[in-house]
Design a protein around this motif. Structure first.
Motif, PDB file in Angstrom:
ATOM      1  N   SER A 165      40.980  45.029  39.766  1.00  0.00           N
ATOM      2  CA  SER A 165      41.636  44.339  40.877  1.00  0.00           C
ATOM      3  C   SER A 165      40.587  43.628  41.721  1.00  0.00           C
ATOM      4  CB  SER A 165      42.426  45.318  41.741  1.00  0.00           C
ATOM      5  OG  SER A 165      41.571  46.260  42.353  1.00  0.00           O
ATOM      6  N   VAL A 166      41.059  42.679  42.512  1.00  0.00           N
ATOM      7  CA  VAL A 166      40.193  41.968  43.437  1.00  0.00           C
ATOM      8  C   VAL A 166      40.949  41.756  44.747  1.00  0.00           C
ATOM      9  CG1 VAL A 166      40.836  39.648  42.623  1.00  0.00           C
ATOM     10  CG2 VAL A 166      38.621  39.998  43.733  1.00  0.00           C
ATOM     11  N   HIS A 167      40.227  41.877  45.853  1.00  0.00           N
ATOM     12  CA  HIS A 167      40.777  41.595  47.179  1.00  0.00           C
ATOM     13  C   HIS A 167      40.137  40.305  47.667  1.00  0.00           C
ATOM     14  CE1 HIS A 167      40.340  41.612  51.581  1.00  0.00           C
ATOM     15  NE2 HIS A 167      41.603  41.989  51.540  1.00  0.00           N
ATOM     16  N   ARG A 185      39.165  30.464  46.121  1.00  0.00           N
ATOM     17  CA  ARG A 185      39.104  31.133  44.827  1.00  0.00           C
ATOM     18  C   ARG A 185      39.739  30.253  43.764  1.00  0.00           C
ATOM     19  NH1 ARG A 185      43.464  29.719  43.780  1.00  0.00           N
ATOM     20  NH2 ARG A 185      45.426  30.716  44.209  1.00  0.00           N
ATOM     21  N   SER A 186      39.309  30.487  42.518  1.00  0.00           N
ATOM     22  CA  SER A 186      39.996  29.895  41.372  1.00  0.00           C
ATOM     23  C   SER A 186      40.219  31.019  40.370  1.00  0.00           C
ATOM     24  CB  SER A 186      39.182  28.756  40.749  1.00  0.00           C
ATOM     25  OG  SER A 186      37.980  29.246  40.193  1.00  0.00           O
ATOM     26  N   VAL A 187      41.204  30.810  39.494  1.00  0.00           N
ATOM     27  CA  VAL A 187      41.539  31.799  38.465  1.00  0.00           C
ATOM     28  C   VAL A 187      41.644  31.048  37.149  1.00  0.00           C
ATOM     29  CG1 VAL A 187      43.199  33.565  37.729  1.00  0.00           C
ATOM     30  CG2 VAL A 187      42.893  33.095  40.178  1.00  0.00           C
ATOM     31  N   GLU A 188      41.125  31.655  36.072  1.00  0.00           N
ATOM     32  CA  GLU A 188      41.193  31.009  34.765  1.00  0.00           C
ATOM     33  C   GLU A 188      41.330  32.066  33.669  1.00  0.00           C
ATOM     34  OE1 GLU A 188      38.604  27.885  32.035  1.00  0.00           O
ATOM     35  OE2 GLU A 188      37.768  28.653  33.897  1.00  0.00           O
ATOM     36  N   ASN A 189      42.243  31.798  32.747  1.00  0.00           N
ATOM     37  CA  ASN A 189      42.358  32.636  31.553  1.00  0.00           C
ATOM     38  C   ASN A 189      41.605  31.927  30.438  1.00  0.00           C
ATOM     39  OD1 ASN A 189      42.975  34.128  29.313  1.00  0.00           O
ATOM     40  ND2 ASN A 189      45.191  33.960  29.524  1.00  0.00           N
ATOM     41  N   ALA A 244      34.980  33.149  43.268  1.00  0.00           N
ATOM     42  CA  ALA A 244      35.090  33.107  44.728  1.00  0.00           C
ATOM     43  C   ALA A 244      33.680  33.185  45.302  1.00  0.00           C
ATOM     44  CB  ALA A 244      35.943  34.256  45.237  1.00  0.00           C
ATOM     45  N   ASP A 245      33.459  32.411  46.342  1.00  0.00           N
ATOM     46  CA  ASP A 245      32.151  32.408  47.000  1.00  0.00           C
ATOM     47  C   ASP A 245      31.024  32.117  46.007  1.00  0.00           C
ATOM     48  OD1 ASP A 245      33.416  33.071  49.387  1.00  0.00           O
ATOM     49  OD2 ASP A 245      33.181  35.221  49.036  1.00  0.00           O
ATOM     50  N   GLY A 246      31.299  31.265  45.003  1.00  0.00           N
ATOM     51  CA  GLY A 246      30.293  30.894  44.026  1.00  0.00           C
ATOM     52  C   GLY A 246      29.960  31.986  43.015  1.00  0.00           C
ATOM     53  N   ARG A 247      30.751  33.047  43.027  1.00  0.00           N
ATOM     54  CA  ARG A 247      30.504  34.185  42.132  1.00  0.00           C
ATOM     55  C   ARG A 247      31.674  34.323  41.168  1.00  0.00           C
ATOM     56  NH1 ARG A 247      30.208  40.204  44.482  1.00  0.00           N
ATOM     57  NH2 ARG A 247      30.536  41.255  42.520  1.00  0.00           N
ATOM     58  N   GLU A 248      31.367  34.487  39.881  1.00  0.00           N
ATOM     59  CA  GLU A 248      32.374  34.643  38.838  1.00  0.00           C
ATOM     60  C   GLU A 248      32.506  36.115  38.459  1.00  0.00           C
ATOM     61  OE1 GLU A 248      32.028  32.857  34.789  1.00  0.00           O
ATOM     62  OE2 GLU A 248      32.386  31.003  35.907  1.00  0.00           O
ATOM     63  N   GLU A 249      33.749  36.587  38.375  1.00  0.00           N
ATOM     64  CA  GLU A 249      34.023  37.963  37.951  1.00  0.00           C
ATOM     65  C   GLU A 249      35.115  37.943  36.893  1.00  0.00           C
ATOM     66  OE1 GLU A 249      32.632  40.845  38.718  1.00  0.00           O
ATOM     67  OE2 GLU A 249      31.351  40.172  40.361  1.00  0.00           O
ATOM     68  N   THR A 250      34.903  38.619  35.778  1.00  0.00           N
ATOM     69  CA  THR A 250      35.944  38.774  34.773  1.00  0.00           C
ATOM     70  C   THR A 250      36.690  40.061  35.065  1.00  0.00           C
ATOM     71  OG1 THR A 250      34.650  37.587  33.122  1.00  0.00           O
ATOM     72  CG2 THR A 250      36.433  38.992  32.300  1.00  0.00           C
ATOM     73  N   LEU A 251      37.997  39.939  35.259  1.00  0.00           N
ATOM     74  CA  LEU A 251      38.848  41.100  35.515  1.00  0.00           C
ATOM     75  C   LEU A 251      39.634  41.418  34.258  1.00  0.00           C
ATOM     76  CD1 LEU A 251      40.336  40.208  39.017  1.00  0.00           C
ATOM     77  CD2 LEU A 251      38.255  41.479  38.502  1.00  0.00           C
ATOM     78  N   THR A 259      44.985  38.566  50.007  1.00  0.00           N
ATOM     79  CA  THR A 259      45.567  38.589  48.666  1.00  0.00           C
ATOM     80  C   THR A 259      44.897  39.652  47.802  1.00  0.00           C
ATOM     81  OG1 THR A 259      46.018  36.209  48.792  1.00  0.00           O
ATOM     82  CG2 THR A 259      45.940  37.171  46.594  1.00  0.00           C
ATOM     83  N   VAL A 260      45.709  40.308  46.951  1.00  0.00           N
ATOM     84  CA  VAL A 260      45.182  41.252  45.968  1.00  0.00           C
ATOM     85  C   VAL A 260      45.761  40.890  44.610  1.00  0.00           C
ATOM     86  CG1 VAL A 260      45.170  43.664  45.184  1.00  0.00           C
ATOM     87  CG2 VAL A 260      44.894  43.137  47.618  1.00  0.00           C
ATOM     88  N   TYR A 261      44.887  40.823  43.588  1.00  0.00           N
ATOM     89  CA  TYR A 261      45.299  40.639  42.202  1.00  0.00           C
ATOM     90  C   TYR A 261      44.968  41.916  41.440  1.00  0.00           C
ATOM     91  CZ  TYR A 261      45.015  35.546  43.113  1.00  0.00           C
ATOM     92  OH  TYR A 261      45.159  34.289  43.612  1.00  0.00           O
ATOM     93  N   VAL A 262      45.898  42.355  40.570  1.00  0.00           N
ATOM     94  CA  VAL A 262      45.668  43.480  39.669  1.00  0.00           C
ATOM     95  C   VAL A 262      46.019  43.012  38.262  1.00  0.00           C
ATOM     96  CG1 VAL A 262      46.266  45.862  39.063  1.00  0.00           C
ATOM     97  CG2 VAL A 262      46.325  45.139  41.473  1.00  0.00           C
TER      98      VAL A 262
END
Length: 118
Positions: free
Chosen positions: A86-88, A95-99, A74-81, A61-64
């Motif tokens: 983008s993220v692969h 994974r989780s996603v949150e606005n 993902a994998d216990g690591r948080e990233e703000t996009l 999966t890829v998010y842009v």
């Protein structure tokens, strides 16, 4: 050669991604938007507070991020996009996603299809 297939935004079929809350999604290519052989693409609008639960990705999966921002965990690591980040994610990666912001975030989503699927 196959003909060019155009999906106009106002004709893109909506779909309900499982385990998503406060998210409006449209299918741009693939599945009910028309056949594809290796991937499908969607457009997700995460409302403020919108989330995707922590679940494994079904395929690569890829998010842009096209507007706003989302937090991917993902994998216990948080990233703000943010805009154009983008993220692969590998198949099966949890994974989780949150606005967490106060404005809608728009995310282009591309997901591989399993071999032999369209």
């Amino acid at each position: 050669m196959s003909p060019v297939r155009v999906t106009r935004l106002d004709q893109a079929p909506p779909y309900r991604p499982p385990s998503h809350h406060g998210v409006a999604a449209l299918r741009l290519q693939g599945h009910e938007a028309g056949p594809t052989t290796r991937f499908w693409t969607g457009l997700s609008h995460y409302l403020p507070g919108g989330t995707a639960d922590a679940t494994p990705t079904v395929e690569e999966t890829v998010y842009v991020v096209l507007d706003g921002e989302v937090v991917i965990t993902a994998d216990g690591r948080e990233e703000t996009l943010r805009l154009h980040d983008s993220v692969h994610l590998s198949k099966g990666q949890v994974r989780s996603v949150e606005n967490r912001s106060k404005r809608t975030a728009t995310v282009l989503v591309t997901i591989a299809l399993p071999p032999g699927k369209d």
